[in-house]
Scaffold this motif. Structure first.
Motif, mmCIF file in Angstrom:
data_model
loop_
_atom_site.group_PDB
_atom_site.id
_atom_site.type_symbol
_atom_site.label_atom_id
_atom_site.label_comp_id
_atom_site.label_asym_id
_atom_site.label_seq_id
_atom_site.Cartn_x
_atom_site.Cartn_y
_atom_site.Cartn_z
ATOM 1 N N THR A 70 0.810 -1.170 -0.127
ATOM 2 C CA THR A 70 0.042 -0.078 -0.041
ATOM 3 C C THR A 70 0.837 1.353 -0.092
ATOM 4 O O THR A 70 0.443 2.313 -0.132
ATOM 5 N N ILE A 91 -3.093 3.323 7.420
ATOM 6 C CA ILE A 91 -4.344 2.719 6.736
ATOM 7 C C ILE A 91 -5.420 2.746 7.593
ATOM 8 O O ILE A 91 -6.583 3.151 7.437
ATOM 9 N N ILE A 104 -7.469 -5.667 3.655
ATOM 10 C CA ILE A 104 -6.188 -5.699 3.001
ATOM 11 C C ILE A 104 -5.571 -6.871 3.949
ATOM 12 O O ILE A 104 -4.684 -7.544 3.141
#
Length: 173
Positions: A45, A52, A64
């Motif tokens: 990412t 996140i 994720i």
């Protein structure tokens, strides 16, 4: 041939149990790659777990986390997998672990030990307010889930990283 030959070894357990540290030692001893879910998530990412979590929320992070676990389990060559502490929360993840040919080891740590290990962790957004209370609640919530997925349980209390790695090898062999 040992029981873990040709299989992934997956380390699960609470944050601070030593999955990454023990995983590094096991990977070195077994001449295998280490796949660490937190590291893979950050590489994939380009953001930290905290970023996140803060910007996208827990649900997005957990999605994720699941994608990452599935990718790790699908890795062709046998590896040592250090799974994120909350990986057991999703039924899909527990099913993936059960259906895989991996050997899953729960690194069990007493909550008091976890508190001393994680209070300075920068990427642990769940522990921002009251780390001890949260860890105790998380342990209560997750204990049965770790038990459900584990092929073996190794206590990390009063053991060095190398001693824990040797115990994992004994139960995986």
């Amino acid at each position: 041939m040992t029981a873990c030959e040709g299989k992934h070894i997956v380390l699960v357990g609470m944050m601070g149990a030593g999955k990454s540290s023990v995983g590094r030692v096991l990977a070195r001893k077994l001449h295998r790659p280490l796949l660490d879910s937190d590291e893979l998530i950050e590489e994939r990412t380009g953001r930290t777990v905290r970023e996140i979590w803060s910007s996208d929320g827990e649900a997005a992070f957990r999605a994720i986390e699941t994608e990452t676990l599935l990718a790790m389990l699908g890795a062709g060559e046998p590896a040592v997998l250090a799974a994120a502490g909350g990986v057991v929360l999703a039924e899909a993840n527990r099913s993936a672990l059960a259906e895989s040919d991996a050997h899953v080891v729960w690194l069990l740590a007493h909550v008091d030990l976890l508190v001393t290990r994680v209070t300075n962790g920068v990427h642990r957004p769940l522990l921002d307010d009251d780390p001890e209370r949260m860890l105790r609640q998380m342990y209560t919530d997750r204990e049965a889930l770790y038990t459900e997925v584990a092929d073996a349980v190794v206590s990390v209390d009063h053991r060095s990283i190398n001693e824990v790695a040797q115990a994992v090898l004994r139960c995986a062999g």
